[in-house]
Design an enzyme around this catalytic site. Structure first.
Site, PDB file in Angstrom:
ATOM      1  N   LYS A  32      45.897  44.834  44.151  1.00 42.50           N
ATOM      2  CA  LYS A  32      46.014  46.179  44.902  1.00 42.50           C
ATOM      3  C   LYS A  32      45.692  46.123  46.361  1.00 42.50           C
ATOM      4  CE  LYS A  32      44.350  49.008  41.102  1.00 42.50           C
ATOM      5  NZ  LYS A  32      43.224  49.918  40.605  1.00 42.50           N
TER       6      LYS A  32
ATOM      7  N   HIS B 173      51.193  45.979  41.664  1.00 47.55           N
ATOM      8  CA  HIS B 173      50.039  45.265  41.949  1.00 47.55           C
ATOM      9  C   HIS B 173      49.819  44.100  40.905  1.00 47.55           C
ATOM     10  CE1 HIS B 173      48.003  47.756  38.695  1.00 47.55           C
ATOM     11  NE2 HIS B 173      47.200  46.788  38.666  1.00 47.55           N
TER      12      HIS B 173
ATOM     13  N   HIS C 132      48.099  45.202  32.337  1.00 49.15           N
ATOM     14  CA  HIS C 132      48.689  46.649  31.808  1.00 49.15           C
ATOM     15  C   HIS C 132      49.930  46.739  30.939  1.00 49.15           C
ATOM     16  CE1 HIS C 132      46.771  49.296  34.573  1.00 49.15           C
ATOM     17  NE2 HIS C 132      46.817  48.399  35.723  1.00 49.15           N
TER      18      HIS C 132
ATOM     19  N   HIS D 233      41.457  41.196  37.928  1.00 50.03           N
ATOM     20  CA  HIS D 233      42.491  41.864  37.369  1.00 50.03           C
ATOM     21  C   HIS D 233      43.514  42.777  38.338  1.00 50.03           C
ATOM     22  CE1 HIS D 233      39.395  44.993  36.925  1.00 50.03           C
ATOM     23  NE2 HIS D 233      40.207  45.732  37.073  1.00 50.03           N
ATOM     24  N   ASP D 234      42.632  43.169  39.085  1.00 53.47           N
ATOM     25  CA  ASP D 234      43.283  44.311  40.394  1.00 53.47           C
ATOM     26  C   ASP D 234      43.548  43.609  41.689  1.00 53.47           C
ATOM     27  OD1 ASP D 234      44.126  46.490  38.547  1.00 53.47           O
ATOM     28  OD2 ASP D 234      42.183  47.610  38.812  1.00 53.47           O
TER      29      ASP D 234
ATOM     30  N   ASP E 230      38.256  46.953  30.884  1.00 54.31           N
ATOM     31  CA  ASP E 230      38.295  47.642  32.032  1.00 54.31           C
ATOM     32  C   ASP E 230      38.492  49.031  31.887  1.00 54.31           C
ATOM     33  OD1 ASP E 230      39.073  48.123  34.959  1.00 54.31           O
ATOM     34  OD2 ASP E 230      41.145  47.952  34.364  1.00 54.31           O
TER      35      ASP E 230
END
Length: 419
Positions: A245, A270, A297, A241-242, A325
């Site tokens: 970044k 991101h 998000h 998911h990240d 998360d």
């Protein structure tokens, strides 16, 4: 003449029954060939094999032993009506079949010096007749043994041996395919976790966080009734998911205080970076990963980013991964915040149900809390505790009393209705 005619008729009837039985067995073999070729899960394949062998040969039990060269053992993940077992490669009937490469057909196991009664002692079973044949790969090397026990009408015949040899050939090919698929799957899983860890490493978060939230995502999806393959894909996709970044500057990622407006604008990118990294794949797992990375998000009420999606416009994969998360993030200590208690965390999740989170996902999450806390406790035992304020999450035996108290208090909070 009448006596001779009667005997001839009886002989013909016997031959006809024999032919019908042979046809039945061959039909079963052909049907298995189709199912076995299509099955890529090794556990399910082995279960299919033992059931097929029992039906074909009238056996009470069947076991597929696979060769473990490193451990010098034969192992079985599935033994019908028995637990999985391991036996030394140099002992027993199965070991003899591997050593000689030849089938063994034994009518009385306990009178045969090659029989190893240790397995019977472990399982409480009583072996009488045994038929065991080698399984060979496409290089003609023995990779395992197909063994059936206790033919219900007596001993195993030569025809039974022929049938099991044919089945063992099919089984070997299908097993090789399933093992190769499993190896590729494990390699993909390892690659995904390493890639996800690269982003988390820069953000000072832990590998354990990725693993925990992936398990939470899978539990929620399973409780929602999604197919096993979809659940497993989400388990692997959610840690990415990240991944975006990677494109965010370290000064922002590692800033211990609050971000200013310009820094927040960069941080929000991101999601777009992650979608860009993962776009264009034909692989279902990577496609799911892209949805999660892009939309985790987004808010249920449309106030999230990057596209302001609302309600069910947000992919369900992202709605599930978001809850998993956030739950783990809130209950964990980060560089920019202390950990929240379980009661505080659940209160926040429920307060934002219907605002930030899908109300149905929150509802299922709350129902799945006993399973989720077991995962938390397991990681605490492994040395990766999720903190409850200053306390460590309790061991599995004390989970139920804790959650009885927490759930009672959280249920008193209002649950927002679906928009």
């Amino acid at each position: 003449m009448p006596k001779k005619s009667g005997r001839t008729r009886q002989s013909l009837q016997h031959q006809l029954r024999d032919l019908r039985e042979w046809k039945r067995r061959l039909t079963l073999l052909l049907e298995f060939g189709k199912r076995g070729t299509a099955e890529t899960n090794l556990d399910r394949l082995l279960e299919l094999l033992v059931q097929e062998a029992k039906m074909l040969l009238g056996a009470d039990r069947a076991t597929v032993f696979l060769l473990d060269k490193k451990q010098h053992q034969l192992w079985s993940r599935v033994a019908s009506q028995a637990d999985a077992i391991r036996v030394p490669l140099d002992k027993g009937i199965a070991g003899t079949v591997v050593a000689t490469g030849k089938a063994l057909n034994i009518s009385d196991a306990y009178r045969d010096a090659r029989f190893n009664p240790e397995v019977d002692r472990q399982t409480g079973y009583r072996t009488r007749s045994v038929l065991a044949v080698p399984m060979r790969d496409n290089r003609a090397e023995v990779i395992g043994v197909f063994q059936v026990l206790n033919q219900r009408k007596g001993g195993f015949s030569d025809r039974d041996e022929e049938l099991l040899t044919v089945l063992a050939g099919q089984a070997a090919a299908s097993t090789e395919n399933a093992q190769l698929y499993e190896q590729l799957y494990r390699a993909s899983q390892d690659t995904i976790l390493r890639l996800a860890s690269a982003a988390e490493f820069r953000d000072k978060e832990t590998h354990a966080h990725l693993e925990r939230m992936s398990h939470y995502s899978a539990i929620i999806a399973e409780e929602m009734g999604f197919p096993k393959s979809w659940v497993e894909n989400l388990r692997l996709a959610s840690p990415l998911h990240d991944i975006g970044k990677i494109g965010v500057p370290d000064a922002i990622l590692r800033k211990p205080g609050k971000l200013n407006e310009e820094e927040w604008k960069e941080m929000r990118k991101h999601t777009l970076y992650g979608a860009e990294i993962l776009k264009g794949s034909d692989n279902e797992l990577i496609q799911m990963s892209q949805k999660v990375a892009l939309s985790h998000h987004e808010w249920w009420n449309g106030q999230g980013y990057p596209h302001g999606l609302k309600g069910k416009e947000i992919p369900i994969e992202a709605r599930i991964a978001t809850v998993a998360d956030v739950f783990d993030a809130l209950t964990s200590r980060r560089v920019y915040k202390p950990s929240f208690s379980l009661e505080e965390t659940l209160g926040l999740l429920k307060k934002d149900s219907g605002i930030r989170y899908d109300p149905h996902v929150i509802e299922i999450f709350l129902k799945a809390l006993p399973r989720i806390t077991l995962v938390m406790a397991e990681y605490a035992r492994a040395g990766h505790p999720v903190t409850d304020g200053a306390r460590t999450v309790p061991q599995a035996k004390s989970v139920t009393p804790l959650w009885s108290r927490v759930i009672r208090s959280v249920r008193r909070l209002p649950l927002q209705s679906s928009l």
